[in-house]
Design an enzyme around this catalytic site. Structure first.
Site, mmCIF file in Angstrom:
data_model
loop_
_atom_site.group_PDB
_atom_site.id
_atom_site.type_symbol
_atom_site.label_atom_id
_atom_site.label_comp_id
_atom_site.label_asym_id
_atom_site.label_seq_id
_atom_site.Cartn_x
_atom_site.Cartn_y
_atom_site.Cartn_z
ATOM 1 N N SER A 31 25.152 -17.305 -20.446
ATOM 2 C CA SER A 31 24.729 -17.663 -21.796
ATOM 3 C C SER A 31 23.206 -17.801 -21.856
ATOM 4 C CB SER A 31 25.455 -18.942 -22.230
ATOM 5 O OG SER A 31 25.346 -19.135 -23.618
ATOM 6 N N ASP A 73 30.841 -15.378 -24.946
ATOM 7 C CA ASP A 73 29.912 -16.257 -24.229
ATOM 8 C C ASP A 73 30.376 -16.589 -22.813
ATOM 9 O OD1 ASP A 73 28.317 -18.486 -23.415
ATOM 10 O OD2 ASP A 73 27.952 -18.984 -25.509
#
Length: 489
Positions: free
Chosen positions: A167, A361
């Site tokens: 991320s 993510d």
């Protein structure tokens, strides 16, 4: 159990002992003579060997030759340096001559059995120097704390051999991976200070190809191209072109998981040049929380995908992988709608190989991926297996009264972080990171403040990491005289 899982089980106690030993010699400088310290650290590196890369580039197993030394150290030394009790320093000193003899016999056996594979200089080059591996956790704007990490190791004169990011940690890792030498000013100035939200974020229209749906589709390539152009003079770069080995963790969602794309469809005009109103932000965050809860309740559909590790993704554009790793499910949608074969072909192969439905993510599956880093090192990604893995978590639920909105998400991510923690030699949890929502920093002075705050939190571990990365003296330096130890004053 993973490919190298059994080896980790074999050496886990030695890894923990090594952390405690480094802390002991740093906190109490006179507790061991320098020769004894070098002996213990060399022995620990030797006892943890599994695969070894020869000068010809072949990986061979040394596990059987070091098993005896490893078992003896676990049985005889590890209990003398317990985690929650006083160390038996006197007993450790007394065992130093015995350890020296066992190391000598193990080393002689290795060199005799593999005389045609490598020489003593090759073995000692592996064991005398640890290489740095960074693991950078996600957390939106909180990930700006990683700039302090880069500053610390720049000051120590150590460049990473491998960076693994998830991320926001992937974004920050990319800033460090583009150059062996690190220029903190250039990196800070390359970060965008402002965004035209209408150019970067567009309402999700209800169509996805590879990415998990979200309220907004983000055009990350626009930012990435500009950063690359500023720093490298070229708009696109692949993993294989980076001077520092770099891997990005993405969450893969397996086929069979049900997604209602219409649920995330938005009306045009909801995004304004200065961003969304607080009410609109709250509504969109509800979509995110709902998506996250659904994913966390169905872990069997979640797969850890590592871009940049294998031949399939080594030539994949870094920014495309980064986009998927930052695509917050239910909130931010990232996708690829062009048909460039260099991107689409490996992506299609990846989806087919891993039976994937969508990507999102990396923090959903592994927010601080220390195990990914450890397994990458063990697979030979940086040649040596003697590495110091330093992990940094900016998104833990530790700051009371700060970022309360994110605590439910942090708690979901926490279990994975704890599971990964034993694979790191040092794991730092930032307690006063920036707000996750404040991804953009519009002044260099503010960035300097973030760096200073992170450096202050890193101070406690910096001495230990510096010591662990110090090169050991030539083999056998502890045999110049009978091993001695000075009493602590």
């Amino acid at each position: 159990m993973s490919r190298f899982g059994r080896h980790f089980v074999r050496i886990r106690e030695l890894k923990a002992f090594e952390r405690r030993f480094i802390s002991l010699v740093v906190d109490h400088p006179r507790v061991f003579h320098a020769r004894d310290e070098a002996l213990f650290r060399y022995a620990l590196n030797l006892a943890q060997v599994n695969l070894f890369r020869t000068p010809e580039g072949q990986d061979i197993s040394l596990k059987e030759e070091v098993n005896g030394l490893r078992r003896w150290m676990i049985e005889s030394l590890v209990p003398l340096l317990p985690e929650d009790a006083e160390p038996e320093v006197g007993s450790l000193r007394e065992l130093a001559p015995v350890l020296s003899l066992r190391v000598e016999r193990t080393r002689e056996k290795l060199l005799a059995r593999h005389v045609s594979d490598f020489g003593p200089e090759h073995l000692d080059a592996e064991l005398r120097q640890k290489k740095l591996v960074m693991v950078l956790g996600g957390g939106g704007g909180a990930g700006l704390s990683h700039l302090g990490v880069f500053s610390l190791f720049k000051e120590l004169g150590v460049a990473p051999e491998l960076i693994v990011g998830s991320s926001m940690g992937a974004i920050m890792g990319l800033l460090r991976a583009i150059d062996k030498t690190y220029d903190p000013v250039a990196a800070a100035l390359a970060l965008p200070k402002s965004l035209n939200y209408n150019e970067i974020f567009r309402p999700f229209t209800g169509h996805s190809r590879y990415g998990f749906p979200g309220a907004f589709h983000m055009n990350l390539m626009r930012i990435g191209r500009q950063i690359f152009q500023d720093l490298l003079g070229k708009p696109v770069i692949s993993f294989s072109e980076l001077p520092i080995k770099f891997e990005i963790v993405v969450c893969g969602i397996a086929r069979g998981y049900e997604i209602d794309e219409d649920e995330y469809r938005q009306d045009e005009g909801i995004v304004r040049p200065n961003g969304m109103s607080p009410l609109e932000t709250t509504r969109k965050l509800k979509l995110f929380f709902k998506a996250l809860r659904q994913l966390s309740k169905n872990p069997r559909f979640l797969n850890e995908i590592v871009f940049g590790r294998d031949a399939l993704t080594r030539d994949f554009p870094v920014v495309e992988a980064l986009g998927f790793s930052c695509a917050v499910p239910g909130l931010l949608h990232y996708d690829i709608f062009h048909d460039d074969p260099a991107t689409i072909n490996p992506l299609n192969d990846l989806f087919e190989r891993d039976n994937l439905l969508r990507l999102c993510d990396g923090g959903v599956i592994n927010n601080v991926p220390s195990q990914v880093a450890w397994e990458s090192v063990q697979s030979g990604s940086i040649g040596t297996r003697n590495a110091l893995i330093a992990a940094f978590d900016p998104f833990a639920p530790v700051a009371r009264g700060r970022n309360l909105l994110w605590i439910p998400i942090q708690q979901i991510a926490r279990l994975g972080v704890i599971t990964n923690q034993p694979y790191a030699d040092f794991h730092t949890t930032f307690r006063t990171p920036p707000n996750p929502l404040h991804i953009l920093v519009n002044s260099y002075s503010r960035l300097k403040g973030i760096i200073a705050s992170a450096r202050n939190e890193l101070e406690a571990d910096s001495r230990y990491m510096a010591r662990a990365l110090e090169e050991l003296p030539p083999y056998g330096s502890w045999k110049i005289h009978q091993p001695l130890a000075r009493e602590e004053s």
